[in-house]
Scaffold this motif. Structure first.
Motif, mmCIF file in Angstrom:
data_model
loop_
_atom_site.group_PDB
_atom_site.id
_atom_site.type_symbol
_atom_site.label_atom_id
_atom_site.label_comp_id
_atom_site.label_asym_id
_atom_site.label_seq_id
_atom_site.Cartn_x
_atom_site.Cartn_y
_atom_site.Cartn_z
ATOM 1 N N ARG A 95 50.982 49.211 85.740
ATOM 2 C CA ARG A 95 51.274 47.795 85.932
ATOM 3 C C ARG A 95 50.937 47.053 84.644
ATOM 4 N NH1 ARG A 95 49.446 43.869 90.849
ATOM 5 N NH2 ARG A 95 50.487 42.035 90.050
ATOM 6 N N CYS A 96 51.868 46.284 84.154
ATOM 7 C CA CYS A 96 51.689 45.548 82.909
ATOM 8 C C CYS A 96 51.351 44.094 83.215
ATOM 9 C CB CYS A 96 52.956 45.598 82.056
ATOM 10 S SG CYS A 96 53.421 47.248 81.580
ATOM 11 N N GLU A 97 50.395 43.584 82.501
ATOM 12 C CA GLU A 97 50.043 42.178 82.625
ATOM 13 C C GLU A 97 50.943 41.372 81.701
ATOM 14 O OE1 GLU A 97 47.835 40.954 84.754
ATOM 15 O OE2 GLU A 97 47.398 42.983 85.467
ATOM 16 N N GLU A 98 51.308 40.196 82.152
ATOM 17 C CA GLU A 98 52.123 39.341 81.305
ATOM 18 C C GLU A 98 51.266 38.798 80.177
ATOM 19 O OE1 GLU A 98 54.140 36.378 83.552
ATOM 20 O OE2 GLU A 98 54.876 37.828 85.012
ATOM 21 N N PRO A 99 51.798 38.759 78.959
ATOM 22 C CA PRO A 99 50.995 38.284 77.836
ATOM 23 C C PRO A 99 50.609 36.818 78.003
ATOM 24 C CG PRO A 99 53.279 38.602 77.177
ATOM 25 C CD PRO A 99 53.146 39.121 78.574
ATOM 26 N N VAL A 100 49.410 36.491 77.545
ATOM 27 C CA VAL A 100 48.915 35.123 77.638
ATOM 28 C C VAL A 100 49.608 34.281 76.576
ATOM 29 C CG1 VAL A 100 46.852 33.688 77.465
ATOM 30 C CG2 VAL A 100 46.704 35.962 78.466
ATOM 31 N N GLN A 101 50.111 33.140 76.979
ATOM 32 C CA GLN A 101 50.785 32.233 76.057
ATOM 33 C C GLN A 101 49.757 31.298 75.422
ATOM 34 O OE1 GLN A 101 54.217 31.964 75.527
ATOM 35 N NE2 GLN A 101 54.657 33.741 76.801
ATOM 36 N N HIS A 102 49.667 31.294 74.125
ATOM 37 C CA HIS A 102 48.766 30.407 73.405
ATOM 38 C C HIS A 102 49.589 29.325 72.725
ATOM 39 C CE1 HIS A 102 45.234 32.904 73.920
ATOM 40 N NE2 HIS A 102 45.949 33.961 73.554
ATOM 41 N N GLU A 103 49.161 28.097 72.907
ATOM 42 C CA GLU A 103 49.822 27.012 72.202
ATOM 43 C C GLU A 103 49.149 26.854 70.846
ATOM 44 O OE1 GLU A 103 50.426 23.356 74.220
ATOM 45 O OE2 GLU A 103 50.772 24.361 76.127
ATOM 46 N N CYS A 104 49.924 26.883 69.822
ATOM 47 C CA CYS A 104 49.389 26.798 68.481
ATOM 48 C C CYS A 104 50.276 25.848 67.674
ATOM 49 C CB CYS A 104 49.380 28.182 67.837
ATOM 50 S SG CYS A 104 48.662 28.187 66.199
ATOM 51 N N THR A 105 49.637 24.928 67.008
ATOM 52 C CA THR A 105 50.386 24.005 66.175
ATOM 53 C C THR A 105 50.026 24.246 64.717
ATOM 54 O OG1 THR A 105 48.682 22.313 66.323
ATOM 55 C CG2 THR A 105 50.424 22.270 67.995
ATOM 56 N N LEU A 106 50.960 23.950 63.861
ATOM 57 C CA LEU A 106 50.720 24.133 62.431
ATOM 58 C C LEU A 106 49.645 23.176 61.951
ATOM 59 C CD1 LEU A 106 51.546 25.538 59.831
ATOM 60 C CD2 LEU A 106 53.265 23.756 59.508
ATOM 61 N N GLU A 107 49.616 21.993 62.525
ATOM 62 C CA GLU A 107 48.616 20.998 62.133
ATOM 63 C C GLU A 107 47.194 21.509 62.391
ATOM 64 O OE1 GLU A 107 47.182 16.711 63.790
ATOM 65 O OE2 GLU A 107 49.327 17.074 63.683
ATOM 66 N N GLU A 108 46.998 22.139 63.541
ATOM 67 C CA GLU A 108 45.673 22.673 63.886
ATOM 68 C C GLU A 108 45.300 23.830 62.964
ATOM 69 O OE1 GLU A 108 42.085 23.018 65.921
ATOM 70 O OE2 GLU A 108 43.579 21.439 66.149
ATOM 71 N N GLU A 109 46.258 24.666 62.624
ATOM 72 C CA GLU A 109 45.986 25.821 61.773
ATOM 73 C C GLU A 109 45.738 25.426 60.317
ATOM 74 O OE1 GLU A 109 45.586 29.086 62.502
ATOM 75 O OE2 GLU A 109 45.638 28.432 64.590
ATOM 76 N N MET A 110 46.262 24.301 59.885
ATOM 77 C CA MET A 110 46.100 23.876 58.498
ATOM 78 C C MET A 110 44.727 23.248 58.238
ATOM 79 S SD MET A 110 48.738 24.906 56.961
ATOM 80 C CE MET A 110 48.640 24.079 55.399
ATOM 81 N N LYS A 111 44.003 22.885 59.288
ATOM 82 C CA LYS A 111 42.668 22.309 59.110
ATOM 83 C C LYS A 111 41.716 23.373 58.590
ATOM 84 C CE LYS A 111 42.908 18.927 62.851
ATOM 85 N NZ LYS A 111 42.324 18.549 64.157
ATOM 86 N N PRO A 112 40.693 22.940 57.822
ATOM 87 C CA PRO A 112 39.665 23.903 57.411
ATOM 88 C C PRO A 112 38.945 24.437 58.657
ATOM 89 C CG PRO A 112 39.498 21.879 56.144
ATOM 90 C CD PRO A 112 40.497 21.631 57.216
ATOM 91 N N PRO A 113 38.424 25.663 58.612
ATOM 92 C CA PRO A 113 37.814 26.258 59.803
ATOM 93 C C PRO A 113 36.728 25.403 60.445
ATOM 94 C CG PRO A 113 38.054 27.903 58.106
ATOM 95 C CD PRO A 113 38.456 26.600 57.501
ATOM 96 N N ALA A 114 35.941 24.691 59.669
ATOM 97 C CA ALA A 114 34.838 23.913 60.231
ATOM 98 C C ALA A 114 35.330 22.762 61.101
ATOM 99 C CB ALA A 114 33.956 23.364 59.116
ATOM 100 N N TYR A 115 36.583 22.343 60.947
ATOM 101 C CA TYR A 115 37.110 21.208 61.701
ATOM 102 C C TYR A 115 37.980 21.615 62.895
ATOM 103 C CZ TYR A 115 35.430 18.525 57.764
ATOM 104 O OH TYR A 115 34.629 17.958 56.813
ATOM 105 N N ARG A 116 38.165 22.903 63.090
ATOM 106 C CA ARG A 116 38.967 23.355 64.215
ATOM 107 C C ARG A 116 38.149 23.302 65.503
ATOM 108 N NH1 ARG A 116 41.279 28.695 61.339
ATOM 109 N NH2 ARG A 116 42.297 27.641 59.621
ATOM 110 N N LYS A 117 38.819 23.029 66.621
ATOM 111 C CA LYS A 117 38.132 22.864 67.898
ATOM 112 C C LYS A 117 37.412 24.133 68.334
ATOM 113 C CE LYS A 117 41.288 19.372 69.649
ATOM 114 N NZ LYS A 117 42.329 19.066 70.634
ATOM 115 N N ASP A 118 38.067 25.285 68.207
ATOM 116 C CA ASP A 118 37.431 26.519 68.668
ATOM 117 C C ASP A 118 36.211 26.887 67.830
ATOM 118 O OD1 ASP A 118 39.008 27.003 66.476
ATOM 119 O OD2 ASP A 118 39.854 28.884 67.206
ATOM 120 N N VAL A 119 36.241 26.606 66.521
ATOM 121 C CA VAL A 119 35.092 26.885 65.665
ATOM 122 C C VAL A 119 33.957 25.915 65.981
ATOM 123 C CG1 VAL A 119 34.284 26.982 63.270
ATOM 124 C CG2 VAL A 119 36.536 27.873 63.862
ATOM 125 N N GLN A 120 34.277 24.658 66.255
ATOM 126 C CA GLN A 120 33.245 23.688 66.616
ATOM 127 C C GLN A 120 32.561 24.081 67.924
ATOM 128 O OE1 GLN A 120 35.245 19.913 66.575
ATOM 129 N NE2 GLN A 120 35.170 19.738 64.336
#
Length: 148
Positions: A95-120
């Motif tokens: 049985r295969c699990e459906e892949p998890v969909q992650h929403e990702c924006t270029l704006e969020e990825e362009m921030k320095p790591p210290a300012y990203r929500k997941d790193v904070q």
């Protein structure tokens, strides 16, 4: 209906016999109420070890992968049908699990790591101080030997 992946190892057959065997396997899935989604041939290769199926030893097999949707009640019947097929060496349904969909924006990825929500969030978790308090296992006694 859940999504499944079927890996088939067939004995070495001529092309018309191979097509007939694969058609039987696909029709078995369809008869159980399944819907075929993808069919992949992985070619003919030597088996990792000698395998015995239907009183015959096999050293080489043809590998296929079928992806399909089917009711969960049909899987037991499919396994039973595949065990009886004399052209199949091995079959395995997963049985295969459906892949998890992650929403990702270029704006969020362009921030320095210290300012990203997941790193904070990780930084906040790391700054929490957990202090373990002494738990007195002998209630009623006012004696603790490690205090001066």
């Amino acid at each position: 209906m859940p999504f499944y992946e079927l890996s088939l190892t067939l004995r070495t057959l001529s092309r018309p016999e191979l097509i007939a065997s694969l058609r039987r396997s696909a029709e078995t899935i369809l008869q159980q109420g399944g819907v075929l989604r993808q069919f992949v041939s992985l070619g003919t290769n030597p088996l990792p070890f000698k395998m015995k199926a239907h009183n015959i030893w096999h050293r080489e097999g043809t590998y296929f992968v079928m992806k399909f949707d089917a009711p969960s009640s049909a899987i037991e019947n499919l396994n039973d049908e595949f065990k009886r097929d004399i052209d199949l060496i091995r079959s395995h349904v997963v049985r295969c699990e459906e892949p998890v969909q992650h929403e990702c924006t270029l704006e969020e990825e362009m921030k320095p790591p210290a300012y990203r929500k997941d790193v904070q969030q990780l930084i906040e978790e790391g700054q929490k101080v957990v202090r373990h308090k002494f738990k007195q296992n002998t209630p009623g006694f006012d004696f603790y030997p490690f205090q001066k």
